[in-house]
Design a protein around this motif. Sequence first.
Motif, PDB file in Angstrom:
ATOM      1  N   ILE A  10       1.001  -1.125   0.040  1.00 50.96           N
ATOM      2  CA  ILE A  10       0.005  -0.051  -0.030  1.00 50.96           C
ATOM      3  C   ILE A  10       0.895   1.184   0.071  1.00 50.96           C
ATOM      4  CG2 ILE A  10      -1.585   1.377   1.277  1.00 50.96           C
ATOM      5  CD1 ILE A  10      -3.045  -1.598   2.418  1.00 50.96           C
ATOM      6  N   ALA A  11       1.777   1.409   1.079  1.00 53.64           N
ATOM      7  CA  ALA A  11       2.747   2.306   0.835  1.00 53.64           C
ATOM      8  C   ALA A  11       3.569   2.610  -0.684  1.00 53.64           C
ATOM      9  CB  ALA A  11       3.880   2.213   2.157  1.00 53.64           C
ATOM     10  N   ALA A  12       3.829   1.576  -1.083  1.00 51.42           N
ATOM     11  CA  ALA A  12       4.200   1.875  -2.707  1.00 51.42           C
ATOM     12  C   ALA A  12       3.470   2.338  -3.593  1.00 51.42           C
ATOM     13  CB  ALA A  12       4.922   0.556  -3.123  1.00 51.42           C
ATOM     14  N   LEU A  13       2.170   2.465  -3.494  1.00 51.85           N
ATOM     15  CA  LEU A  13       1.216   3.148  -4.350  1.00 51.85           C
ATOM     16  C   LEU A  13       1.572   4.535  -4.586  1.00 51.85           C
ATOM     17  CD1 LEU A  13      -2.157   1.558  -3.112  1.00 51.85           C
ATOM     18  CD2 LEU A  13      -0.905   0.808  -5.144  1.00 51.85           C
ATOM     19  N   PRO A  14       1.229   5.059  -5.671  1.00 54.29           N
ATOM     20  CA  PRO A  14       1.260   6.532  -5.795  1.00 54.29           C
ATOM     21  C   PRO A  14       0.498   7.089  -4.870  1.00 54.29           C
ATOM     22  CG  PRO A  14       1.033   5.501  -7.906  1.00 54.29           C
ATOM     23  CD  PRO A  14       0.713   4.387  -6.955  1.00 54.29           C
ATOM     24  N   GLU A  15       0.763   8.427  -4.294  1.00 51.95           N
ATOM     25  CA  GLU A  15       0.257   9.181  -3.191  1.00 51.95           C
ATOM     26  C   GLU A  15      -1.175   9.142  -3.262  1.00 51.95           C
ATOM     27  OE1 GLU A  15       0.550  13.520  -1.000  1.00 51.95           O
ATOM     28  OE2 GLU A  15       1.793  12.987  -2.412  1.00 51.95           O
ATOM     29  N   LYS A  16      -1.953   9.706  -4.388  1.00 46.91           N
ATOM     30  CA  LYS A  16      -3.300   9.886  -4.475  1.00 46.91           C
ATOM     31  C   LYS A  16      -4.113   8.505  -4.546  1.00 46.91           C
ATOM     32  CE  LYS A  16      -5.562  13.521  -5.079  1.00 46.91           C
ATOM     33  NZ  LYS A  16      -5.957  14.414  -3.821  1.00 46.91           N
ATOM     34  N   ARG A  17      -3.533   7.677  -5.147  1.00 46.13           N
ATOM     35  CA  ARG A  17      -3.980   6.107  -5.157  1.00 46.13           C
ATOM     36  C   ARG A  17      -4.046   5.648  -3.760  1.00 46.13           C
ATOM     37  NH1 ARG A  17      -1.483   3.090  -9.879  1.00 46.13           N
ATOM     38  NH2 ARG A  17      -2.386   4.957 -10.998  1.00 46.13           N
ATOM     39  N   LEU A  52      -6.902   0.285 -10.227  1.00 44.05           N
ATOM     40  CA  LEU A  52      -5.552   0.216 -10.204  1.00 44.05           C
ATOM     41  C   LEU A  52      -4.809  -0.257  -8.893  1.00 44.05           C
ATOM     42  CD1 LEU A  52      -5.017   3.455 -12.503  1.00 44.05           C
ATOM     43  CD2 LEU A  52      -4.645   0.944 -13.166  1.00 44.05           C
ATOM     44  N   ALA A  53      -5.267   0.142  -7.764  1.00 47.32           N
ATOM     45  CA  ALA A  53      -4.687   0.036  -6.429  1.00 47.32           C
ATOM     46  C   ALA A  53      -4.830  -1.424  -6.302  1.00 47.32           C
ATOM     47  CB  ALA A  53      -5.263   0.650  -5.411  1.00 47.32           C
ATOM     48  N   ILE A  54      -6.071  -2.088  -6.457  1.00 43.86           N
ATOM     49  CA  ILE A  54      -6.321  -3.472  -6.121  1.00 43.86           C
ATOM     50  C   ILE A  54      -5.553  -4.471  -7.401  1.00 43.86           C
ATOM     51  CG2 ILE A  54      -8.352  -4.975  -6.339  1.00 43.86           C
ATOM     52  CD1 ILE A  54     -10.126  -3.160  -5.339  1.00 43.86           C
ATOM     53  N   LYS A  55      -5.306  -3.897  -8.370  1.00 43.97           N
ATOM     54  CA  LYS A  55      -4.618  -4.543  -9.286  1.00 43.97           C
ATOM     55  C   LYS A  55      -3.150  -4.675  -8.929  1.00 43.97           C
ATOM     56  CE  LYS A  55      -3.530  -4.806 -14.419  1.00 43.97           C
ATOM     57  NZ  LYS A  55      -3.866  -4.200 -15.352  1.00 43.97           N
ATOM     58  N   SER A  56      -2.720  -3.772  -8.705  1.00 44.94           N
ATOM     59  CA  SER A  56      -1.255  -3.706  -8.123  1.00 44.94           C
ATOM     60  C   SER A  56      -1.233  -4.582  -6.894  1.00 44.94           C
ATOM     61  CB  SER A  56      -0.993  -2.032  -7.748  1.00 44.94           C
ATOM     62  OG  SER A  56       0.447  -1.958  -7.207  1.00 44.94           O
ATOM     63  N   LEU A  57      -1.915  -4.291  -5.962  1.00 35.95           N
ATOM     64  CA  LEU A  57      -1.832  -5.112  -4.877  1.00 35.95           C
ATOM     65  C   LEU A  57      -1.872  -6.609  -5.157  1.00 35.95           C
ATOM     66  CD1 LEU A  57      -3.645  -3.013  -2.412  1.00 35.95           C
ATOM     67  CD2 LEU A  57      -1.291  -3.282  -2.299  1.00 35.95           C
ATOM     68  N   ARG A  58      -2.807  -6.939  -5.810  1.00 34.77           N
ATOM     69  CA  ARG A  58      -3.042  -8.481  -6.219  1.00 34.77           C
ATOM     70  C   ARG A  58      -1.675  -9.065  -6.814  1.00 34.77           C
ATOM     71  NH1 ARG A  58      -8.624  -7.942  -8.884  1.00 34.77           N
ATOM     72  NH2 ARG A  58      -9.991  -8.752  -7.441  1.00 34.77           N
ATOM     73  N   GLU A  59      -1.088  -7.976  -7.626  1.00 38.44           N
ATOM     74  CA  GLU A  59       0.098  -8.386  -8.299  1.00 38.44           C
ATOM     75  C   GLU A  59       1.026  -8.915  -7.383  1.00 38.44           C
ATOM     76  OE1 GLU A  59       0.436  -9.721 -11.234  1.00 38.44           O
ATOM     77  OE2 GLU A  59       2.490 -10.159 -11.061  1.00 38.44           O
ATOM     78  N   LYS A  60       1.238  -7.739  -6.561  1.00 37.22           N
ATOM     79  CA  LYS A  60       2.378  -7.747  -5.509  1.00 37.22           C
ATOM     80  C   LYS A  60       2.329  -8.932  -4.249  1.00 37.22           C
ATOM     81  CE  LYS A  60       3.830  -2.929  -5.956  1.00 37.22           C
ATOM     82  NZ  LYS A  60       3.862  -1.600  -5.463  1.00 37.22           N
ATOM     83  N   LEU A  61       0.924  -9.129  -4.224  1.00 35.14           N
ATOM     84  CA  LEU A  61       0.699 -10.125  -2.969  1.00 35.14           C
ATOM     85  C   LEU A  61       0.026 -11.567  -3.380  1.00 35.14           C
ATOM     86  CD1 LEU A  61      -1.069  -7.547  -0.578  1.00 35.14           C
ATOM     87  CD2 LEU A  61       1.321  -8.590  -0.462  1.00 35.14           C
ATOM     88  N   LYS A  62       0.402 -11.998  -4.686  1.00 33.05           N
ATOM     89  CA  LYS A  62      -0.156 -13.000  -5.221  1.00 33.05           C
ATOM     90  C   LYS A  62       0.405 -14.343  -4.691  1.00 33.05           C
ATOM     91  CE  LYS A  62       2.994 -12.885  -9.423  1.00 33.05           C
ATOM     92  NZ  LYS A  62       3.017 -12.772 -10.619  1.00 33.05           N
ATOM     93  N   LYS A  63       1.714 -14.021  -4.000  1.00 28.72           N
ATOM     94  CA  LYS A  63       2.027 -15.443  -3.508  1.00 28.72           C
ATOM     95  C   LYS A  63       1.459 -16.217  -1.977  1.00 28.72           C
ATOM     96  CE  LYS A  63       5.358 -12.982  -0.470  1.00 28.72           C
ATOM     97  NZ  LYS A  63       6.684 -12.386  -0.010  1.00 28.72           N
ATOM     98  N   TYR A  64       0.505 -14.972  -1.717  1.00 25.27           N
ATOM     99  CA  TYR A  64      -0.381 -15.427  -0.645  1.00 25.27           C
ATOM    100  C   TYR A  64      -1.686 -15.936  -0.929  1.00 25.27           C
ATOM    101  CZ  TYR A  64       2.767 -12.500   2.090  1.00 25.27           C
ATOM    102  OH  TYR A  64       3.786 -12.322   2.946  1.00 25.27           O
ATOM    103  N   ASN A  65      -2.114 -16.763  -0.066  1.00 27.16           N
ATOM    104  CA  ASN A  65      -3.487 -17.542  -0.302  1.00 27.16           C
ATOM    105  C   ASN A  65      -4.514 -16.239  -0.692  1.00 27.16           C
ATOM    106  OD1 ASN A  65      -6.202 -17.955   0.497  1.00 27.16           O
ATOM    107  ND2 ASN A  65      -5.547 -20.044   1.081  1.00 27.16           N
TER     108      ASN A  65
END
Length: 193
Positions: free
Chosen positions: A125-132, A166-179
Motif C-alpha cells: 500500500i505504501a508503494a502505491l502513488p500518493e493519491k491512489r 488500479l490499486a487493487i490490481k497492483s496489490l493483487r500482483e504484489k501479494l499473489k504469493k499469498y492465499n
Amino acid sequence: MNSSEEKKRFEALSKGDKVAYEQLFRRFYGPLCVYASRILEDEPAAEEIVQDFFVKLWEKRQTIQIESSVKSYFFRSVKNLCFNRFKHEQIKLQHAREVIAKAESTNYGDHFLEVDLKKDIEESIAALPEKRREIFRLSREEGLKYREIAEKLNISIKTVEAQMGLAIKSLREKLKKYNSFLFLVACFRRETD
C-alpha cells in the motif's frame, strides 16, 4: 433462409446432418451473440453462451422438439442460458459475501503474523502513488463509500473507481504469493452502495 427452410435444416440436423448444423450455425451465431451481449453486457461471456448453446444443440439434437419456429427456439434458449448465468453469478456473489462476513467475524491476526501478510500488505500500500494510496486507505481503512471519497477529495466518482481498480490490481500482483482467501479478507471488501 426463411422459417420453413430453417425447420428443414433443423430436421436434417436432428438426424445428424453436419452440413445442416453448420448452415444453422452460420445463420444464427452472429445474431445470437448480439442478442446475448445485450442481455449480459459482456461480449466474451455472450459468445461463450452461444457456443455452449450450439454444442448442446448438437449433443441433444435427437431429443429436441421445436414447437415454435427454429429462430424462436434458438433465441429463447440463449435468453434462458443468459438468465441461468445471472442466477449462477448471484449464487457465487452470495457465497462470497457469506465467506467474507464469516471471515470478518474471525480474528486472523495470528495467521497474518505467521505469513507476514500484514507487513507485506502495508508495504505494498505504501508503494502505491500518493493519491491512489490515499483513495485506497479512505475506502478500505476508513470505510468511506466511493461517493464520499469523491466529495472529500473533490474528484469524480469515476476517478475514485479507476484509482481503486488500479490499486487493487497492483496489490493483487504484489501479494499473489499469498492465499487469495486471506488476501481477500484483508483487503478487498467491495463497496456496496
